[in-house]
Enzyme design. Structure first.
Site, mmCIF file in Angstrom:
data_model
loop_
_atom_site.group_PDB
_atom_site.id
_atom_site.type_symbol
_atom_site.label_atom_id
_atom_site.label_comp_id
_atom_site.label_asym_id
_atom_site.label_seq_id
_atom_site.Cartn_x
_atom_site.Cartn_y
_atom_site.Cartn_z
ATOM 1 N N ASP A 128 10.562 1.534 6.009
ATOM 2 C CA ASP A 128 9.479 0.634 5.595
ATOM 3 C C ASP A 128 9.486 -0.650 6.430
ATOM 4 O O ASP A 128 9.656 -1.748 5.902
ATOM 5 C CB ASP A 128 9.603 0.337 4.092
ATOM 6 C CG ASP A 128 8.276 -0.098 3.481
ATOM 7 O OD1 ASP A 128 7.287 -0.211 4.216
ATOM 8 O OD2 ASP A 128 8.241 -0.349 2.257
ATOM 9 N N ILE A 179 5.238 12.960 -1.411
ATOM 10 C CA ILE A 179 6.542 12.393 -1.775
ATOM 11 C C ILE A 179 6.317 11.205 -2.698
ATOM 12 O O ILE A 179 6.939 11.075 -3.739
ATOM 13 C CB ILE A 179 7.337 11.942 -0.523
ATOM 14 C CG1 ILE A 179 7.507 13.092 0.463
ATOM 15 C CG2 ILE A 179 8.683 11.366 -0.939
ATOM 16 C CD1 ILE A 179 8.070 12.650 1.808
ATOM 17 N N ASP A 219 10.926 -7.147 4.590
ATOM 18 C CA ASP A 219 10.804 -6.517 3.261
ATOM 19 C C ASP A 219 12.107 -5.784 2.957
ATOM 20 O O ASP A 219 12.110 -4.679 2.424
ATOM 21 C CB ASP A 219 9.608 -5.548 3.267
ATOM 22 C CG ASP A 219 9.161 -5.134 1.869
ATOM 23 O OD1 ASP A 219 9.612 -5.756 0.890
ATOM 24 O OD2 ASP A 219 8.377 -4.180 1.764
HETATM 25 N N1 ATP Z 1 11.161 9.152 6.260
HETATM 26 C C1 ATP Z 1 11.155 9.411 4.959
HETATM 27 N N2 ATP Z 1 11.774 10.502 4.464
HETATM 28 C C2 ATP Z 1 11.765 10.769 3.136
HETATM 29 N N3 ATP Z 1 11.153 9.981 2.226
HETATM 30 C C3 ATP Z 1 10.522 8.877 2.652
HETATM 31 C C4 ATP Z 1 10.489 8.526 4.023
HETATM 32 N N4 ATP Z 1 9.802 7.367 4.151
HETATM 33 C C5 ATP Z 1 9.427 7.024 2.911
HETATM 34 N N5 ATP Z 1 9.863 7.918 1.999
HETATM 35 C C6 ATP Z 1 9.655 7.873 0.534
HETATM 36 O O1 ATP Z 1 8.421 7.253 0.255
HETATM 37 C C7 ATP Z 1 8.619 6.049 -0.486
HETATM 38 C C8 ATP Z 1 7.655 4.985 -0.010
HETATM 39 O O2 ATP Z 1 7.893 4.688 1.361
HETATM 40 P P1 ATP Z 1 7.762 3.212 1.936
HETATM 41 O O3 ATP Z 1 8.727 2.308 1.266
HETATM 42 O O4 ATP Z 1 7.804 3.305 3.414
HETATM 43 O O5 ATP Z 1 6.279 2.853 1.519
HETATM 44 P P2 ATP Z 1 5.747 1.703 0.547
HETATM 45 O O6 ATP Z 1 6.834 1.065 -0.245
HETATM 46 O O7 ATP Z 1 4.546 2.237 -0.120
HETATM 47 O O8 ATP Z 1 5.296 0.728 1.599
HETATM 48 P P3 ATP Z 1 4.965 -0.784 1.302
HETATM 49 O O9 ATP Z 1 6.258 -1.380 0.796
HETATM 50 O O10 ATP Z 1 4.528 -1.272 2.647
HETATM 51 O O11 ATP Z 1 3.891 -0.731 0.265
HETATM 52 C C9 ATP Z 1 10.080 5.691 -0.273
HETATM 53 O O12 ATP Z 1 10.602 4.995 -1.360
HETATM 54 C C10 ATP Z 1 10.749 7.039 -0.122
HETATM 55 O O13 ATP Z 1 11.048 7.590 -1.372
HETATM 56 MG MG MG Z 2 8.804 0.454 0.367
#
Ligand code: ATP
Ligand code: MG
Length: 259
Positions: A213, A64, A196
C-alpha cells in the site's frame, strides 16, 4: 465506508465473478454484466481485458478486499502464479486526500487535470514507489505491471487468502525493530517516506515483514516528508505500545532514521 458496506460490496462482486467462473467465461461478455459494471466501469473492464490479452493475467478468480477507493482482486497468470490486482475506483476517488501526496513530489510535477488522470497517476505512483524499494531489495510486495488504474503485483498468500498483516499477527519485539528498519531503508535507500505506514499495511510472513500500500509514499524532497515520517513513526509506535511492548521514544527514532 463501513465494514458492513465493505462486506456487502465484496460479496456482490464475489458472486458475479464466481457465477461467471462456473460458466468458464471470466470477464468474457462483460458488457452484459450490469452489476459488475456498476463497480468497475467500462474503461476498467477494458483495461482488465487488455491485461488478459497482453498475458499479464489469464483470468480473475475473485475479490480479496473491496474498499471504498480500491478493490483488490486475486488473479492468475498463464504459469498459474497468483497475482494481486489493485483496481483504483475512479468514481470514489478522493482528490483532496490524495493531492497532498502528489503535489510537492518532484517526481510527479506534471499533474494532468481530471479525476480519471489523477487516479491513473496515483496507480502509477504506487507502482513507481514499489519499484524504487524493490530495486533496493527492501521487502515490499513485488510490482509486476501498471496500466491506467490497475496495478498488478505479486500475490502474498495462498489460495486467494492474503498473508496476515501485523494487525492480525502475534507480535514480538523484533517486529518493532524490523518496522523501524523498513522506515529507515525507505528513507535512506529509496528516498521515500511511506506516508501510510501502519499495522494495516504490513504483512507478517515467515520470511519477515513485507510492506505494501505505497500509493501515499512521497520523495524525501516533498515539503511535508518530515511530517509524514513523524506520523508514520508515531503510528507504528502506538500500535506496538498497545500490544504491550516497551518502545523507544519516537523522537530518538526519527533522528536515527534521518541521520
Ligand atoms: N499483493 C497482495 N497480495 C495479497 N493480498 C493483498 C495484496 N495487496 C493487498 N492485499 C489485500 O488487500 C487489502 C487492501 O490492500 P491495500 O492496503 O493496498 O488497499 P487499501 O487499504 O484499500 O488502500 P488505501 O489504504 O489506499 O485505501 C490488504 O489489506 C490485503 O489484505
Ligand atoms: Mg491499506
Amino acid at each position: 465506508m463501513s465494514d458492513d458496506l465493505d462486506r456487502k460490496l465484496e460479496s456482490k462482486i464475489e458472486k458475479i465473478l464466481i457465477d461467471k467462473q462456473h460458466r468458464g467465461k471470466i470477464f468474457d461478455g462483460f458488457d452484459k454484466n450490469k452489476t459488475l459494471n456498476d463497480v468497475l466501469d467500462k474503461p476498467t473492464m477494458m483495461t482488465l481485458y487488455d491485461m488478459i490479452n497482453d498475458e499479464i493475467i489469464s483470468y480473475v478468480n475473485g475479490v480479496i478486499k473491496a474498499g471504498k477507493e480500491s478493490v483488490v482482486f486475486w488473479a492468475v497468470d498463464k504459469n498459474k502464479n497468483d497475482v494481486a490486482l489493485k483496481v483504483y475506483l475512479v468514481s470514489t476517488s478522493n482528490f483532496k486526500k490524495r493531492s497532498q501526496y502528489l503535489i510537492g513530489d518532484p517526481r510527479f510535477s506534471r499533474i494532468k487535470k481530471g479525476t480519471r488522470n489523477i487516479v491513473y497517476l496515483w496507480a502509477r505512483k504506487e507502482f513507481t514507489n514499489l519499484n524504487q524499494c524493490y530495486e533496493k531489495n527492501i521487502p515490499v510486495v513485488k510490482p509486476i505491471h501498471v496500466s491506467k488504474n490497475v496495478l498488478a503485483m505479486e500475490f502474498m498468500g495462498k489460495n486467494g487468502v492474503p498473508e496476515k498483516r501485523l494487525l492480525e499477527s502475534e507480535i514480538e519485539y523484533s517486529d518493532y525493530e524490523e518496522s523501524i528498519e523498513l522506515i529507515r531503508r525507505f528513507y535512506q535507500e529509496a528516498n521515500l517516506v511511506h506516508g501510510d505506514f501502519s499495522e494495516y499495511n504490513i504483512f507478517k510472513t515467515s520470511d519477515g515483514l513485507v510492506a505494501f500500500d505505497l500509493g501515499s509514499a512521497v520523495d524525501i524532497e516533498h515539503p511535508n516528508s518530515k511530517t509524514f515520517l513523524e506520523r508514520d513513526i508515531n503510528n507504528i509506535t502506538k500500535f506496538f505500545v498497545r500490544r504491550g511492548l516497551t518502545i523507544p521514544n519516537p523522537l530518538d527514532v526519527i533522528n536515527e532514521v534521518t541521520k
